[in-house]
Structure formats: structure tokens, C-alpha cells
Write a protein that holds these residues in place. Structure first.
Motif, mmCIF file in Angstrom:
data_model
loop_
_atom_site.group_PDB
_atom_site.id
_atom_site.type_symbol
_atom_site.label_atom_id
_atom_site.label_comp_id
_atom_site.label_asym_id
_atom_site.label_seq_id
_atom_site.Cartn_x
_atom_site.Cartn_y
_atom_site.Cartn_z
ATOM 1 N N MET A 1 0.729 -1.404 0.211
ATOM 2 C CA MET A 1 0.244 -0.136 0.042
ATOM 3 C C MET A 1 0.630 0.891 -0.053
ATOM 4 O O MET A 1 0.081 2.359 -0.125
ATOM 5 C CB MET A 1 -1.378 -0.031 0.958
ATOM 6 C CG MET A 1 -1.879 -1.338 1.034
ATOM 7 S SD MET A 1 -2.908 -1.251 2.085
ATOM 8 C CE MET A 1 -4.315 0.346 2.314
ATOM 9 N N THR A 2 2.375 1.226 0.573
ATOM 10 C CA THR A 2 3.239 2.193 0.071
ATOM 11 C C THR A 2 3.700 2.925 -1.182
ATOM 12 O O THR A 2 3.441 3.512 -1.851
ATOM 13 C CB THR A 2 3.983 2.422 1.609
ATOM 14 O OG1 THR A 2 3.412 1.926 2.531
ATOM 15 C CG2 THR A 2 5.106 3.664 1.079
ATOM 16 N N CYS A 3 4.575 2.206 -1.703
ATOM 17 C CA CYS A 3 5.219 1.697 -3.150
ATOM 18 C C CYS A 3 4.083 1.445 -4.796
ATOM 19 O O CYS A 3 3.684 1.785 -5.695
ATOM 20 C CB CYS A 3 6.231 1.117 -3.147
ATOM 21 S SG CYS A 3 5.844 -0.304 -2.540
ATOM 22 N N GLY A 4 3.163 0.542 -4.007
ATOM 23 C CA GLY A 4 2.299 -0.333 -5.201
ATOM 24 C C GLY A 4 2.845 -1.470 -5.852
ATOM 25 O O GLY A 4 2.180 -2.008 -6.734
ATOM 26 N N MET A 5 4.279 -1.987 -4.974
ATOM 27 C CA MET A 5 4.364 -3.178 -5.511
ATOM 28 C C MET A 5 3.453 -4.545 -5.514
ATOM 29 O O MET A 5 3.478 -4.325 -4.027
ATOM 30 C CB MET A 5 5.917 -3.941 -5.451
ATOM 31 C CG MET A 5 6.691 -4.521 -6.182
ATOM 32 S SD MET A 5 7.015 -4.701 -7.671
ATOM 33 C CE MET A 5 8.149 -3.994 -7.745
ATOM 34 N N PRO B 1 -9.422 7.890 -5.485
ATOM 35 C CA PRO B 1 -8.946 8.629 -4.955
ATOM 36 C C PRO B 1 -6.747 8.425 -4.431
ATOM 37 O O PRO B 1 -6.897 6.961 -5.416
ATOM 38 C CB PRO B 1 -8.572 8.681 -3.351
ATOM 39 C CG PRO B 1 -9.663 7.333 -3.467
ATOM 40 C CD PRO B 1 -10.265 7.421 -4.764
ATOM 41 N N LYS B 2 -6.052 9.042 -5.102
ATOM 42 C CA LYS B 2 -4.547 8.652 -5.246
ATOM 43 C C LYS B 2 -4.576 7.237 -4.392
ATOM 44 O O LYS B 2 -4.685 7.328 -3.327
ATOM 45 C CB LYS B 2 -4.107 9.963 -4.752
ATOM 46 C CG LYS B 2 -2.447 9.017 -4.686
ATOM 47 C CD LYS B 2 -1.486 10.594 -4.299
ATOM 48 C CE LYS B 2 -0.892 9.820 -3.139
ATOM 49 N NZ LYS B 2 0.345 10.709 -2.514
ATOM 50 N N PHE B 3 -3.288 6.346 -5.144
ATOM 51 C CA PHE B 3 -3.082 5.337 -4.577
ATOM 52 C C PHE B 3 -1.528 5.385 -4.281
ATOM 53 O O PHE B 3 -0.214 5.286 -5.405
ATOM 54 C CB PHE B 3 -3.657 4.218 -5.212
ATOM 55 C CG PHE B 3 -2.618 3.143 -4.174
ATOM 56 C CD1 PHE B 3 -3.615 2.202 -3.103
ATOM 57 C CD2 PHE B 3 -2.435 1.635 -5.196
ATOM 58 C CE1 PHE B 3 -3.388 0.565 -2.953
ATOM 59 C CE2 PHE B 3 -1.584 0.422 -4.448
ATOM 60 C CZ PHE B 3 -2.114 0.216 -3.317
ATOM 61 N N ALA B 4 -1.099 4.850 -2.705
ATOM 62 C CA ALA B 4 0.210 4.751 -3.106
ATOM 63 C C ALA B 4 1.192 5.939 -3.508
ATOM 64 O O ALA B 4 0.968 6.550 -3.055
ATOM 65 C CB ALA B 4 0.987 3.032 -3.708
ATOM 66 N N ILE B 5 2.148 5.644 -4.656
ATOM 67 C CA ILE B 5 2.905 7.006 -4.230
ATOM 68 C C ILE B 5 2.070 7.607 -5.563
ATOM 69 O O ILE B 5 2.236 9.070 -5.788
ATOM 70 C CB ILE B 5 3.900 5.854 -5.603
ATOM 71 C CG1 ILE B 5 4.752 5.335 -4.212
ATOM 72 C CG2 ILE B 5 5.256 7.710 -6.303
ATOM 73 C CD1 ILE B 5 6.261 4.327 -5.605
ATOM 74 N N GLY B 6 1.632 7.474 -6.640
ATOM 75 C CA GLY B 6 0.115 8.199 -7.357
ATOM 76 C C GLY B 6 0.360 8.859 -8.685
ATOM 77 O O GLY B 6 0.121 9.455 -8.808
#
Length: 263
Positions: free
Chosen positions: A6-10, A64-69
Motif C-alpha cells: 500500500m506504500t509503493c504499489g509493488m 483517490p490516489k493510491f500508493a506513490i500516486g
């Protein structure tokens, strides 16, 4: 389940406790700790955002924006449409918008922070994903559609060339579109060459969230490589992060300023 950080989207091939991307000094694990989601949940909590970013370039993301965006860019090149960088989010709306524009011939990604759900995208459109071999260690979900390339450049078509600059990551790559901007050229840079609020300059960083500057020798070499390419516009990683004019000169004077400050 293929978990998504959830932080970087990997996206990874199997459940795990750690995210190597976030534990690297170029990213971070938030104070709240490592948290995970999955593709189905992501699709249920967000919706598509698709809109023009430039002449022949369409931005693709989610709200809405997810992870790094960051947002992806669909390039409508003469030799076939091509997708540059990715977001974790993909749904039927996005797939339909891409199909309506003629589909895509392939995908390339600037650096590991944006590898995200690349396998989902590759399978959805049945196309290869081009990643530089220097960053193979960061691939979270191996797949046969991932094609590693080597060397300084890779020609995708008559108009599209991948260029390894080595900024931010060893495999840090930009995409040059010679036919962009009505033939004046465009550089799609992710955050390898970072578009900043002052559009008269760009930035070069080893780590953006942790404010670690890029090594001078790497920046010097990147400027030397890009000196041989003509481009009017620079398309960065974020919505509306675009240098609209004098892109070539912006890169060269930015590198010169950077090297003067760090010397």
C-alpha cells in the motif's frame, strides 16, 4: 492472492511480510508499518482517471490516489501506441479507453517504484513489458511477458527509444518520442529526470522521499547522453508535471546548476 504494497504499489508473487522496495533507502516503510492490499480490493475502492496530458499523450491513473500516486502515459505514436510507466490500478474503463485508441504494442517502465502490477497489465493487453536488466532484482512478480533489455538504448519503433540514464536506479530509464510535440520531440521521464514546480529546471535525485541527492558522476553522464536527443517537452511522473517548452535546454542547464552546487 498476489499482495500489493500500500506504500509503493509493488505487487508480489506470493504473500510476504516485507516489501524490499520500501525497505530500500530510496523509499520507506511508514511509521504505521507494512500494509497490504490486493488487486480486487484496489478495484473496489478506486475508480479510473483518464485525461489528456499533451498532444497525442493520455494520462491514466485512479482516484483517490493510491500508493506513490504516479500516472501512466499512453503515447499515440505513428508506429503503434505504447504505454509508459504504470499505476497499480487497472479496470474495464481503462482497458476500454486504451482499446478505443487502438490498443498498445508494449509497456516500458522507468524504474522499480513503478513496476507495480505490470503483470496484470501485460496479461490484460497481451503485450511485453520492457524492464532494464540492471534492475532485475527488484521484480516482485516474475512473468514470461517481462522482457529484460540491456545496454544504453533500446529502439521500440522508428519514433520511440528507451534510454538508460542510470539516475535514481541503475536501470533508470526514460523514453524519447522523436515524433512527439508535432515533430519537435518529447521526453517521458518518470522521476528519472524529475519535473519540479519551477518549469525552467528539472531535478536529479537518488531518493526523493528521503532527499538523498544523485551522485554527480551519474548526473553528468545523464546530461551527456541526453545532449544527443532533441525534445521540446518533458513529461514527468505526476498529473500536469510537464515542461512544455525548451526541454533539451532545461535538462542541460539543470545538470549544470546541479553540478555547480554539489561540487
Amino acid at each position: 492472492m498476489n499482495p500489493i504494497c500500500m506504500t509503493c504499489g509493488m505487487q508480489y508473487a506470493a504473500p510476504r511480510e516485507d516489501c524490499p522496495i520500501c525497505e530500500d533507502e530510496r523509499q520507506y516503510v511508514p511509521p504505521s508499518g507494512q500494509q497490504w492490499t490486493d488487486f480486487a480490493t484496489l478495484r473496489s475502492e478506486h475508480e479510473a482517471l483518464v485525461r489528456p496530458e499533451g498532444e497525442g499523450i493520455t494520462g491514466i491513473g485512479c482516484t483517490p490516489k493510491f500508493a506513490i500516486g504516479q500516472r501512466a502515459l499512453l503515447v499515440e505514436a505513428a508506429g503503434g501506441n505504447f504505454l509508459w510507466d504504470l499505476t497499480a490500478y487497472l479496470d474495464d474503463t481503462i482497458a476500454g479507453e486504451i482499446a478505443a485508441r487502438g490498443g498498445i504494442t508494449g509497456i516500458a517502465i522507468s524504474h522499480p517504484h513503478y513496476y507495480t502490477t505490470c503483470v496484470e497489465w501485460a496479461r490484460a493487453f497481451d503485450v511485453p513489458v520492457y524492464l532494464h536488466e540492471h534492475d532485475r532484482q527488484w521484480i516482485g512478480r516474475p512473468d514470461g511477458r517481462i522482457e529484460l533489455w540491456s545496454g544504453r538504448t533500446k529502439r521500440i519503433s522508428d519514433e520511440l527509444t528507451l534510454i538508460n540514464l542510470g539516475v535514481h536506479f541503475a536501470g533508470g530509464t526514460v523514453l524519447h518520442w522523436s515524433g512527439g510535440e508535432h515533430g519537435e520531440g518529447a521526453l517521458l521521464s518518470g522521476d528519472i529526470v524529475q519535473v519540479i514546480p519551477d518549469r525552467e529546471f528539472v531535478a536529479f535525485m537518488y531518493s526523493y522521499p528521503n532527499l538523498i541527492p544523485e551522485r554527480p558522476a551519474v548526473v553528468r553522464r545523464a546530461a551527456e547522453i541526453l545532449a544527443g536527443y532533441r525534445f521540446e517537452a518533458i513529461y514527468g511522473a505526476w498529473w500536469d508535471a510537464v515542461v512544455r517548452r525548451d526541454g533539451h535546454e532545461v535538462v542541460q542547464r539543470s545538470a549544470k546548476r546541479y553540478l555547480e552546487f554539489v561540487s
